[in-house]
Design an enzyme around this catalytic site. Structure first.
Site, PDB file in Angstrom:
ATOM      1  N   GLU A  85       0.852  -1.189   0.000  1.00 44.87           N
ATOM      2  CA  GLU A  85       0.000   0.000   0.000  1.00 44.87           C
ATOM      3  C   GLU A  85       0.892   1.244   0.000  1.00 44.87           C
ATOM      4  O   GLU A  85       1.804   1.355   0.812  1.00 44.87           O
ATOM      5  CB  GLU A  85      -0.909   0.000   1.232  1.00 44.87           C
ATOM      6  N   GLN A  86       0.622   2.183  -0.921  1.00 40.36           N
ATOM      7  CA  GLN A  86       1.486   3.349  -1.032  1.00 40.36           C
ATOM      8  C   GLN A  86       1.226   4.396   0.047  1.00 40.36           C
ATOM      9  O   GLN A  86       2.092   5.228   0.328  1.00 40.36           O
ATOM     10  CB  GLN A  86       1.346   3.995  -2.404  1.00 40.36           C
ATOM     11  N   TYR A 112     -28.306   9.089   3.301  1.00 40.09           N
ATOM     12  CA  TYR A 112     -28.660   7.977   4.187  1.00 40.09           C
ATOM     13  C   TYR A 112     -27.819   8.062   5.455  1.00 40.09           C
ATOM     14  O   TYR A 112     -26.740   8.660   5.463  1.00 40.09           O
ATOM     15  CB  TYR A 112     -28.480   6.620   3.500  1.00 40.09           C
ATOM     16  N   ASP A 117     -12.059  -2.208  -9.103  1.00 38.10           N
ATOM     17  CA  ASP A 117     -11.998  -1.099 -10.057  1.00 38.10           C
ATOM     18  C   ASP A 117     -10.879  -1.254 -11.077  1.00 38.10           C
ATOM     19  O   ASP A 117     -10.948  -0.679 -12.160  1.00 38.10           O
ATOM     20  CB  ASP A 117     -11.813   0.234  -9.313  1.00 38.10           C
ATOM     21  N   ARG A 143     -17.076   4.188   5.090  1.00 35.48           N
ATOM     22  CA  ARG A 143     -16.027   3.485   4.354  1.00 35.48           C
ATOM     23  C   ARG A 143     -14.827   3.159   5.239  1.00 35.48           C
ATOM     24  O   ARG A 143     -14.244   2.063   5.144  1.00 35.48           O
ATOM     25  CB  ARG A 143     -15.588   4.338   3.153  1.00 35.48           C
TER      26      ARG A 143
END
Length: 396
Positions: free
Chosen positions: A35-36, A207, A285, A104
């Site tokens: 992970e960068q 929401y 993605d 998230r």
């Protein structure tokens, strides 16, 4: 080659990367995530986990924590931008299971903790500048180091290094839409429902999150001008308020509470032609970026991660497992991406007679056949990634 003898590199500590890392490690693989960023963190934003995504989290042993952290959704309410309900749909009518509203960052933390507990190593501050395919693929790091593995998985998003290695370099295209996102206090004590206010070339989705203490806002506008694709680009809240200044009092109340807002252009690649090479694979993605209008980006990444790990495990051979993975996932991803790409126009009708006719049809459907309206997407929410490897490969 069994997974218990494999050394696997995963590029990207997002939802798909952490899910596939845990799924592989639980099957015995030696997994390292690169992970960068300097920490595993997510900017403030909400997401929806529908039953198809929740099934994967359950299989990973994370279901109880998901339900502890999430707000369980009960209804979807479509409203006219000037105020007034068009139709209300009961999510209990689907028969598919729970729909979850989740911050998230909470999902990322849940997945990261699960991955570490499964034995996954997560290496931060690791910027990847290239990958090499082959029976022994290699990851090249910006600091000059390299990492050899039996398999390299690109979960590195829209600008994926691994996707480019498999499919050639190609810039994503601007869809002609931008989106603002913000979090505001739930001062009106809104209940557990998605509310969509639909207006000419614009709509606002809201929401609740985190026990109902806050509201997640996503406001989308069609725009001809190009906007940089970035999850971290900020905007003046007044620009957001001006863009939706003719929306009803309820929306104005939510927008008035915005003190920090991010703006991003909605970009897409076409679904990748090649999802794997000899020793490379992509998911999420990196393989099939989707617009947010079906709220399926996170769920598709979770599905990909589980199916990739299960296909490799079931086949016991990297080449056969990768072929089976793409065969199982590609048609479904294409169908979901297409549904999301065509869904926005339903919210953005600008011609008044057409908008009136569409809203009239929605009201009639909600009154006469509400279950049919909500169950039209059973093919999305009823999908079970856990059973997918045993299904025919073209079952979307």
């Amino acid at each position: 080659m069994g997974l218990d003898t494999m050394k696997i590199a995963v590029i990207g500590a997002g939802i798909g990367g952490l899910a596939v890392a845990q799924a592989l490690a639980r099957r015995g693989a030696d997994v390292t995530v690169f992970e960068q960023a300097s920490e595993i963190a997510e900017v403030g934003a909400g997401l929806q986990i529908s039953p198809n995504g929740a099934r994967v989290l359950d299989a990973l042993g994370l279901g109880a924590e998901l339900r502890q952290r999430a707000v369980m959704a009960r209804t979807v309410q479509l409203c006219d931008y000037r105020g007034g309900e068009v139709v209300r749909l009961d999510l209990g009518d689907t028969g598919q299971g729970g729909y979850h509203f989740l911050h998230r960052a909470d999902l990322i933390n849940l997945l990261a903790n699960g991955a570490r507990a499964a034995g996954v190593r997560i290496r931060l501050l690791q910027r990847i500048i290239g990958v090499t395919d082959g029976r022994r693929p290699r990851v090249e790091l910006a600091n000059g180091a390299g990492f050899d593995a039996d398999l390299v998985i690109g979960a590195d998003g829209l600008h994926s290094v691994v996707r480019a290695a498999l499919n050639g370099p190609r810039a994503p295209f601007f869809t002609g839409q931008v989106a603002w996102r913000a979090l505001v206090p739930n001062s009106a004590e809104r209940g557990p429902e998605v509310r969509v206010h639909m207006g000419p070339i614009r709509h606002v989705v809201s929401y609740p999150l985190r026990g109902g203490s806050m509201l997640n806002l996503v406001a989308v506008q069609e725009r001809a001008a190009w906007t940089a694709e970035s999850w971290s680009q900020t905007d003046d809240p007044q620009s957001l308020r001006a863009a939706f200044g003719d929306f009803c009092d309820e929306v104005q109340g939510m927008l008035a509470a915005v003190d920090k807002v991010n703006l991003w252009g909605l970009f897409r690649h076409e679904v990748a032609r090649a999802w794997h090479g000899e020793g490379l694979a992509i998911l999420g993605d990196a393989a099939h970026p989707t617009l947010p209008f079906m709220a399926q980006g996170a769920c598709l990444a979770l599905e990909d991660g589980w199916v990739l790990a299960a296909a490799l495990d079931e086949e016991g051979d990297v080449a056969k497992g990768l072929v089976r993975y793409q065969a199982l996932r590609e048609s479904r991803a294409r169908r979901v991406v297409a549904a999301a790409s065509t869904n926005a126009w339903k919210y953005h009708l600008a011609f008044p007679p057409l908008r009136w006719a569409a809203h009239t049809a929605l009201r009639a459907g909600g009154r006469l056949a509400p279950s049919r309206m909500i169950r039209q997407f059973d093919w999305i929410y009823g999908y079970n990634a856990i059973d997918a490897v045993g299904q025919p490969v073209n079952d979307g």
